[in-house]
Design a protein around this motif. Structure first.
Motif, PDB file in Angstrom:
ATOM      1  N   THR A  78       0.748  -1.143  -0.001  1.00 26.20           N
ATOM      2  CA  THR A  78      -0.035   0.152   0.033  1.00 26.20           C
ATOM      3  C   THR A  78       0.811   1.221  -0.010  1.00 26.20           C
ATOM      4  O   THR A  78       1.927   1.295   0.142  1.00 26.20           O
ATOM      5  N   VAL A  79       0.434   2.541  -0.146  1.00 26.91           N
ATOM      6  CA  VAL A  79       1.036   3.658  -0.183  1.00 26.91           C
ATOM      7  C   VAL A  79       0.486   4.628   0.727  1.00 26.91           C
ATOM      8  O   VAL A  79      -0.608   4.447   1.371  1.00 26.91           O
ATOM      9  N   HIS A  80       1.222   5.612   1.179  1.00 25.64           N
ATOM     10  CA  HIS A  80       0.798   6.675   2.047  1.00 25.64           C
ATOM     11  C   HIS A  80       0.646   6.308   3.482  1.00 25.64           C
ATOM     12  O   HIS A  80       0.113   7.037   4.454  1.00 25.64           O
ATOM     13  N   ARG A  81       0.959   4.808   3.965  1.00 26.30           N
ATOM     14  CA  ARG A  81       0.258   4.451   5.128  1.00 26.30           C
ATOM     15  C   ARG A  81       1.301   3.549   5.907  1.00 26.30           C
ATOM     16  O   ARG A  81       1.636   3.696   7.249  1.00 26.30           O
ATOM     17  N   SER A  87       6.344  -0.520   1.673  1.00 24.54           N
ATOM     18  CA  SER A  87       5.434   0.315   1.630  1.00 24.54           C
ATOM     19  C   SER A  87       5.950   1.815   1.083  1.00 24.54           C
ATOM     20  O   SER A  87       5.443   2.656   0.315  1.00 24.54           O
ATOM     21  N   SER A  88       6.899   2.146   1.813  1.00 24.35           N
ATOM     22  CA  SER A  88       7.577   3.460   1.430  1.00 24.35           C
ATOM     23  C   SER A  88       8.220   3.398   0.052  1.00 24.35           C
ATOM     24  O   SER A  88       8.157   4.370  -0.687  1.00 24.35           O
ATOM     25  N   THR A  91       5.430   3.877  -2.055  1.00 27.40           N
ATOM     26  CA  THR A  91       4.733   5.312  -2.262  1.00 27.40           C
ATOM     27  C   THR A  91       5.560   6.083  -3.004  1.00 27.40           C
ATOM     28  O   THR A  91       5.182   6.973  -3.695  1.00 27.40           O
ATOM     29  N   TYR A  94       4.737   5.546  -6.611  1.00 29.82           N
ATOM     30  CA  TYR A  94       3.469   6.187  -7.029  1.00 29.82           C
ATOM     31  C   TYR A  94       3.716   7.521  -7.255  1.00 29.82           C
ATOM     32  O   TYR A  94       3.090   8.233  -8.062  1.00 29.82           O
ATOM     33  N   GLU A  95       4.376   8.490  -6.402  1.00 30.26           N
ATOM     34  CA  GLU A  95       4.558   9.661  -6.305  1.00 30.26           C
ATOM     35  C   GLU A  95       5.487  10.332  -7.469  1.00 30.26           C
ATOM     36  O   GLU A  95       5.385  11.036  -7.977  1.00 30.26           O
ATOM     37  N   ALA A 271      -7.081   8.834   3.416  1.00 34.77           N
ATOM     38  CA  ALA A 271      -5.943   9.635   2.468  1.00 34.77           C
ATOM     39  C   ALA A 271      -6.196  11.127   2.232  1.00 34.77           C
ATOM     40  O   ALA A 271      -5.293  11.530   1.852  1.00 34.77           O
ATOM     41  N   ALA A 288      -4.231  15.861  -2.671  1.00 39.27           N
ATOM     42  CA  ALA A 288      -4.526  14.542  -1.981  1.00 39.27           C
ATOM     43  C   ALA A 288      -5.977  14.604  -1.607  1.00 39.27           C
ATOM     44  O   ALA A 288      -6.538  13.785  -1.458  1.00 39.27           O
ATOM     45  N   THR A 294      -7.808   3.983  -1.007  1.00 41.89           N
ATOM     46  CA  THR A 294      -6.455   3.261  -1.600  1.00 41.89           C
ATOM     47  C   THR A 294      -6.483   3.485  -3.150  1.00 41.89           C
ATOM     48  O   THR A 294      -7.698   3.125  -3.685  1.00 41.89           O
TER      49      THR A 294
END
Length: 422
Positions: A78-81, A87-88, A91, A94-95, A271, A288, A294
């Motif tokens: 997952t991202v942002h969490r 996950s980092s 993220t 994704y960015e 989010a 955002a 998600t």
């Protein structure tokens, strides 16, 4: 394109080789056997198939397929969490996709909102943009339904800009029609039916002369021509990933920072929040605040891969390639006395036509039997069909992998249609 690859007059076409039909610079990949793959050979779904429906959705090069496969099979999280490393990393990826979109259109990353596509992007603006006492929107006669229905649902009154004789948006008429009651002028950067290209800079000047905003539907433009939102002067720009050789279910809305900040959240959930209590919630800044829940993580990564792949070819080269194919196709279709062509001579990768006495659906079905895929119907542009005076058209749309052999197959298929319908 060399002289041997040009179509002779009268519509008789000798297929060129797959390699020779491409005018694009070399963007090669290595096959599993160690050899090099041409541009067309990087599209695994195209074997023995003449795909001329890229305006509807683009086929995917292997580089995009591989990026998606790796994201799911090796890198997914997952991202942002999450505070864990994968996950980092996801993220960051994704960015980085958001930043790639921004570079692609000459913008800043914090002005790019991920959406499910251009349809959702236009709906977002139509629903959430403060009207400031203006309840009218100015559209053109060639707009896709996705740039008509959202404004109706949002309660705007619609005024319509007519077309020029060759199927371009009549900006002289737009200048006469725009008023201080128009909140937005929303126009296709490139028509999905006629391939006509909008003078975006002039459209922006017309909008701003009355204090209106310009939204551009960039679905057909983003895969085909260079896009610079600052140079165009537009206020919003929307496009979809799946027409740009990327996955479905992902797209982007670009908006001026002040406009995005003026718009309230679109959906609520995780989010997009700053703080939540049962009494009230506060929200993050754009982008955002418009990305609740998600997101389509792997879709963004696939779109990033597609943007990199397209940039490797060069959009100027892509545009030149498709202009030449349009020229060849229109010249070949003129060899049929019963074919009516629509749109301008120089269109961006799209040729719409009708075969006298044969419904486009019948044309499309017979061509499919011959291994040629075109679009037949109203192309989600029913008001334009009324302007053209037809219920539907046939549409051949080109891509980076298209070549003279595809046009030759189209011509042969149309001859078969004529023989069947006598």
């Amino acid at each position: 394109m060399s002289e041997s690859q040009l179509l002779p007059l009268g519509g008789d076409v000798e297929p060129s080789s797959t390699e020779g039909s491409l005018t694009l610079p070399s963007l090669r990949a290595t096959s599993p056997e160690g050899g090099e793959l041409s541009v067309r050979d990087q599209f695994p779904a195209l074997a023995n198939w003449h795909y001329l429906d890229s305006a509807a959705t683009a086929q995917k090069p292997q580089a995009v397929i591989d990026a998606i496969d790796l994201a799911y099979a090796r890198d997914y999280a997952t991202v942002h969490r999450g505070v864990y490393q994968r996950s980092s990393d996801m993220t960051l990826a994704y960015e980085e996709a958001r930043s790639a979109i921004a570079r692609y259109i000459g913008a800043a990353a914090n002005q790019v909102v991920f959406t499910r596509g251009a349809t959702e992007a236009i709906n977002l603006v139509a629903r959430q943009l403060p009207k400031e006492g203006r309840n009218r929107v100015l559209l053109s006669a060639l707009e896709h339904h996705s740039n008509i229905v959202p404004w109706q649902l949002a309660g705007y009154e619609i005024d319509v800009v007519p077309l020029t004789a060759d199927g371009c948006i009549d900006l002289d008429a737009a200048e006469r029609l725009v008023s201080d009651q128009h909140r937005v002028i929303a126009l296709a950067h490139i028509s999905n039916v006629l391939g006509s290209i909008l003078d975006a800079r002039r459209a922006a000047e017309i909008a701003h002369s009355k204090g209106a905003l310009l939204l551009l539907d960039g679905c057909q433009a983003a895969p085909r021509i260079a896009v610079d939102v600052a140079e165009s002067g537009c206020d919003f720009y929307a496009f979809s990933g799946h027409k740009l050789y990327g996955p479905t279910g992902i797209g982007a809305l670009w908006g001026r920072t002040d406009l995005l900040q003026s718009m309230p959240p679109w959906h609520g959930g995780g989010a997009m929040i700053d703080a939540v209590t049962f009494a009230r919630s506060t929200y993050l800044d754009a982008p955002a605040r418009f990305e609740a829940g998600t997101p389509h993580i792997v879709g963004a990564i696939g779109l990033h891969a597609a943007l990199d792949w397209v940039e490797g070819l060069g959009r100027a080269a892509i545009h030149a390639h498709e202009l030449e194919l349009v020229r060849q196709c229109r010249e070949a279709l003129r060899g049929f006395n019963s074919v009516r062509l629509f749109g301008p001579e120089e269109s961006a990768g799209i040729v719409s036509f009708a075969l006298e006495g044969v419904h486009p659906h019948d044309v499309g079905t017979i061509l499919d039997d011959a291994g040629v895929a075109i679009r037949a119907g109203h192309h989600c542009a029913q008001p334009l069909m009324e302007v053209l005076g037809v219920p539907a058209t046939c549409r051949a749309s080109f891509a980076v992998h298209s070549g003279s052999d595809d046009i030759a197959a189209l011509v042969d298929g149309l001859k078969r249609v004529q023989r069947i319908f006598g």
